[in-house]
Design a protein around this motif. Structure first.
Motif, PDB file in Angstrom:
ATOM      1  N   VAL A   1      35.290  45.917  33.827  1.00  0.00           N
ATOM      2  CA  VAL A   1      35.678  44.514  33.629  1.00  0.00           C
ATOM      3  C   VAL A   1      37.207  44.385  33.570  1.00  0.00           C
ATOM      4  O   VAL A   1      37.791  43.510  34.203  1.00  0.00           O
ATOM      5  CB  VAL A   1      35.018  43.948  32.345  1.00  0.00           C
TER       6      VAL A   1
ATOM      7  N   SER B   1      39.105  36.703  28.955  1.00  0.00           N
ATOM      8  CA  SER B   1      40.438  36.738  28.344  1.00  0.00           C
ATOM      9  C   SER B   1      40.608  35.605  27.323  1.00  0.00           C
ATOM     10  O   SER B   1      41.576  34.860  27.332  1.00  0.00           O
ATOM     11  CB  SER B   1      41.534  36.678  29.424  1.00  0.00           C
TER      12      SER B   1
ATOM     13  N   PHE C   1      38.020  44.850  37.871  1.00  0.00           N
ATOM     14  CA  PHE C   1      38.133  43.457  38.305  1.00  0.00           C
ATOM     15  C   PHE C   1      39.431  42.823  37.801  1.00  0.00           C
ATOM     16  O   PHE C   1      39.485  41.618  37.555  1.00  0.00           O
ATOM     17  CB  PHE C   1      36.904  42.660  37.840  1.00  0.00           C
ATOM     18  N   ALA C   2      40.465  43.654  37.658  1.00  0.00           N
ATOM     19  CA  ALA C   2      41.755  43.174  37.161  1.00  0.00           C
ATOM     20  C   ALA C   2      42.300  42.039  38.013  1.00  0.00           C
ATOM     21  O   ALA C   2      43.073  41.213  37.531  1.00  0.00           O
ATOM     22  CB  ALA C   2      42.761  44.323  37.124  1.00  0.00           C
ATOM     23  N   SER C   3      41.913  41.987  39.271  1.00  0.00           N
ATOM     24  CA  SER C   3      42.481  40.981  40.172  1.00  0.00           C
ATOM     25  C   SER C   3      41.557  39.785  40.353  1.00  0.00           C
ATOM     26  O   SER C   3      41.894  38.853  41.062  1.00  0.00           O
ATOM     27  CB  SER C   3      42.721  41.602  41.542  1.00  0.00           C
ATOM     28  N   ASP C   4      40.390  39.829  39.756  1.00  0.00           N
ATOM     29  CA  ASP C   4      39.404  38.791  40.026  1.00  0.00           C
ATOM     30  C   ASP C   4      39.252  37.876  38.809  1.00  0.00           C
ATOM     31  O   ASP C   4      39.709  38.183  37.716  1.00  0.00           O
ATOM     32  CB  ASP C   4      38.055  39.441  40.360  1.00  0.00           C
ATOM     33  N   ARG C   5      38.598  36.736  39.028  1.00  0.00           N
ATOM     34  CA  ARG C   5      38.288  35.827  37.939  1.00  0.00           C
ATOM     35  C   ARG C   5      36.785  35.901  37.705  1.00  0.00           C
ATOM     36  O   ARG C   5      35.995  35.471  38.544  1.00  0.00           O
ATOM     37  CB  ARG C   5      38.703  34.405  38.321  1.00  0.00           C
TER      38      ARG C   5
ATOM     39  N   ASP D   1      34.616  35.516  41.043  1.00  0.00           N
ATOM     40  CA  ASP D   1      35.038  34.582  42.097  1.00  0.00           C
ATOM     41  C   ASP D   1      35.144  35.247  43.458  1.00  0.00           C
ATOM     42  O   ASP D   1      34.631  34.744  44.455  1.00  0.00           O
ATOM     43  CB  ASP D   1      36.465  34.123  41.754  1.00  0.00           C
ATOM     44  N   ALA D   2      35.865  36.353  43.506  1.00  0.00           N
ATOM     45  CA  ALA D   2      36.152  36.993  44.785  1.00  0.00           C
ATOM     46  C   ALA D   2      35.129  38.078  45.104  1.00  0.00           C
ATOM     47  O   ALA D   2      34.649  38.180  46.229  1.00  0.00           O
ATOM     48  CB  ALA D   2      37.562  37.580  44.787  1.00  0.00           C
ATOM     49  N   VAL D   3      34.774  38.886  44.130  1.00  0.00           N
ATOM     50  CA  VAL D   3      33.930  40.041  44.446  1.00  0.00           C
ATOM     51  C   VAL D   3      32.486  39.632  44.664  1.00  0.00           C
ATOM     52  O   VAL D   3      31.745  40.290  45.394  1.00  0.00           O
ATOM     53  CB  VAL D   3      34.029  41.134  43.350  1.00  0.00           C
TER      54      VAL D   3
END
Lengths: 427, 427
Positions: free
Chosen positions: A142, A215, A146-150, A289-291
């Motif tokens: 998590v 977050s 998925f540091a780049s995803d929402r 969102d992205a993945v």
């Protein structure tokens, strides 16, 4: 070669596993971090108690100060459980500049923020991968994966005890009490099973997961929680006939900037991978969102699986020590917490109504639902069982508030004896 | 606030996704690493080509030197594919002290060791999460999540194209060529599908996974590889009747100190979570000594899922930059590579024999198998189809060598017209 000294708090199921993993995989640890790892002292309650691992009696103590105050100890591994006393010990350890690894979900769900703050202020690491879903590396997925995803949605089967009970009820037709008894005999459930069966254990894990995933600083009291002790064999069977499996489901959902976090028994489609998570296993489904859709599956508890997570955290701390970068990994919330109201949560529902067996009940119920703005996906009048006649419904999506209000009206209706049960249909 | 400058090599499917993820999730990146991220230049082949994202034409170049030699660029993101030319470019970038993130499995399977060595020598990071299983954070799970465990077995469905084709053949009864055609129409398969359907793409990913999982330098040539183009509808149906699903399976297994890595169509039990991995999805099952069984599931390809993995790697590089600890994360092999021989690999097999329809065929075949030391779990003589009669067998575990030798003898047998097909039963 440098040697890192560990103080181990607790030598129960997980603690014994930690001793074994460190012993059995020492060569991998040495290769991975370039130093040896040595358990210097172990805190126990009863030194005379028989253990599943042999340890040098000179290492064992009943006095926490001997560990927390020992300047030669670099890292504290907390696997003793408990809340207030443990929190005090760990805060003291952090003040003494010792890194902390904990498997303690109760503590992290309640005081995670304070402990992480103390760690950061003292330049220490505080890792807690083992606190959620045992051997599944879900927290680092998590946070880092998925540091780049929402992340928009997390659905977790994060309590092995209840999943075991529901699997036995679903696949073998056991009653709740039979399944609970078997789980207790096999050691999957405690003598006092309340924290598991009433959903509190799962709620703690969902608080931790949603804090990291969204977050936001989500606490245990933010998680609306309901357990499985009221589940009947009928509910499970009706669910199955409609193509669903009953699971104790933790959900964490975000729409725009507000979130909803719950733990409750709910139905999932049999074709969804979560439905295939059986017995004491855990799984966490993450939608980003992205993945898109991902799922992480594995053992949610147990001595060695949980110890793997603890010792992998230990490797992380040791790598940071070698590089001199401890105390930077805590991710503090980016957003103010904003919880959704019952008007803002939309779900499909399964509904079982016990009705008077009179002509026109079906018509009156559908009319009432229609008036309340609830549209029906499936409706099914069950053959009479004894003197009881039932109607099973699956609704389209409706707000939680509308649904709850409608339940009250249904209960008051002339044709409905009582609302037998209702469950969210989660996926 | 500091700004990190990226040079992007390639603006195809994944490259466009990278641009979108960086743009859409900038606030999360800023929160996570404390600096902004800015794409400075993009290498393309054809600047006039229409793209799915809008980019400032001034950023676009056809000359790689404008990126690799630009001192203001900190990190290179390589999503252009290709092998020799790309390798030269990335080595040059590393010499110029630029960190590298790549999604290039072909390159990493062939030259991963050299590139990681160059990165380490230049104090640079080289991350490649996106090269295996797209959006699933599997490499970091293997390296970090199981840092304390000894991985014994990895089973992967790591090619979405073939999984799509086999799903359509299994669930909808399509022929291989119909399913391939549909996959091509939907963009899941290339016009020239060879690298996918012959297993090469999966073999590259298994080389990367087993290198990390077993800490040995496993190359593409170590992976014994067979594709799915010879799979018939009969094989799939017989498998289903016996309770199995056909998948293109990558396996990496370790016993003691020697390993076996393969890619081949194989049968998996329908009750195993891997059987539920449908269509273009990927999954990687990992068995560790201590953790036991875990599985990671998600999208194996696609613009945004793969971009998520790329940009999460970017976050990792930027965090290391902030802490000044780049160039330390490459894990070099702990062990000398030692491959198993065909005598040392033991598997269960599915076997379909086309036989002369004569009395005693069954007896003669079982006698032959018994002489060869192969014991049979299930045997099933199928009703004659036209003039062809078939016998289906499931064996107990037998060495690959014995099995192959027995196939030759069966082919020579008086009662066997030919060996119709044979597959490993993997799990």
């Amino acid at each position: 070669m440098e040697n890192i000294s560990i103080g181990l708090l607790g030598l129960g199921t997980v603690g014994s596993g930690v001793v074994k993993v460190i012993r059995n995989h020492q060569d991998k640890l040495v290769h991975g971090v370039g130093c040896t790892v040595h358990i210097r002292k172990i805190l126990v309650k009863d030194p005379a108690k028989e253990r599943s691992v042999e340890v040098d009696p000179a290492m064992v103590t009943v006095n926490p100060s001997e560990i927390i105050e020992d300047p030669s100890i670099d890292i504290i591994v907390e696997v003793m459980g408990g809340i207030e006393e443990t929190r005090t010990l760990l805060l003291k350890a952090l003040e003494n500049k010792k890194h902390v690894i904990t498997a303690n979900k109760d503590l992290m769900a309640l005081y995670g923020h304070d402990l992480l703050k103390a760690a950061s202020e003292n330049g220490c690491d505080l890792f807690y991968e083992a606190s959620v879903a045992g051997g599944i590396p879900i927290l680092r997925s998590v946070v880092d994966g998925f540091a780049s995803d929402r992340i928009q949605r997390i659905i977790g089967i994060v309590n092995g005890t209840t999943n075991y009970i529901l699997t036995k009820m679903s696949d073998e037709g056991m009653s709740y009490s039979e399944a609970l008894k078997e789980a207790q005999e096999l050691g999957y459930a405690e003598a006092d099973p309340e924290a598991d069966v009433e959903g509190t254990d799962a709620a703690r894990k969902m608080a931790i997961l949603s804090t990291l995933g969204f977050s936001m600083n989500v606490g245990l009291s933010d998680v609306r929680c309901k357990g499985i002790s009221g589940i009947s064999q009928e509910d499970i069977e009706y669910g199955q006939q409609l193509g669903y499996t009953m699971k104790l489901i933790g959900t964490a959902e975000r729409d725009n900037d507000s979130i909803d976090v719950t733990v409750q028994p709910a139905l999932v489609s049999v074709s969804h991978p979560l439905a295939a998570v059986k017995n004491e296993n855990n799984a966490v489904y993450v939608y980003g969102d992205a993945v898109g859709e991902t799922m992480f599956y594995g053992p949610g508890a147990g001595s060695l699986p949980t110890a793997t997570a603890v010792v992998s955290d230990l490797v992380g701390v040791m790598r940071n020590m070698r590089l001199g970068v401890n105390g930077h990994s805590a991710a503090f919330p980016q957003f103010e917490k904003k919880m959704k109201t019952a008007e803002e949560v939309f779900k499909k529902y399964f509904l079982r109504l016990v009705v008077e067996d009179e002509v026109g009940a079906l018509a009156e119920i559908t009319a009432l639902l229609s008036t309340e703005g609830i549209s029906v996906e499936k409706i099914w009048q069950n053959p009479k069982r004894g003197s009881v006649s039932e109607i099973i419904l699956v609704t389209h999506k409706v707000s939680e508030k509308s649904f709850e209000q409608t339940l009250v009206k249904l209960n008051d209706s002339r044709v409905v004896s009582r609302v037998g049960s209702s469950f969210r249909i989660e996926i």
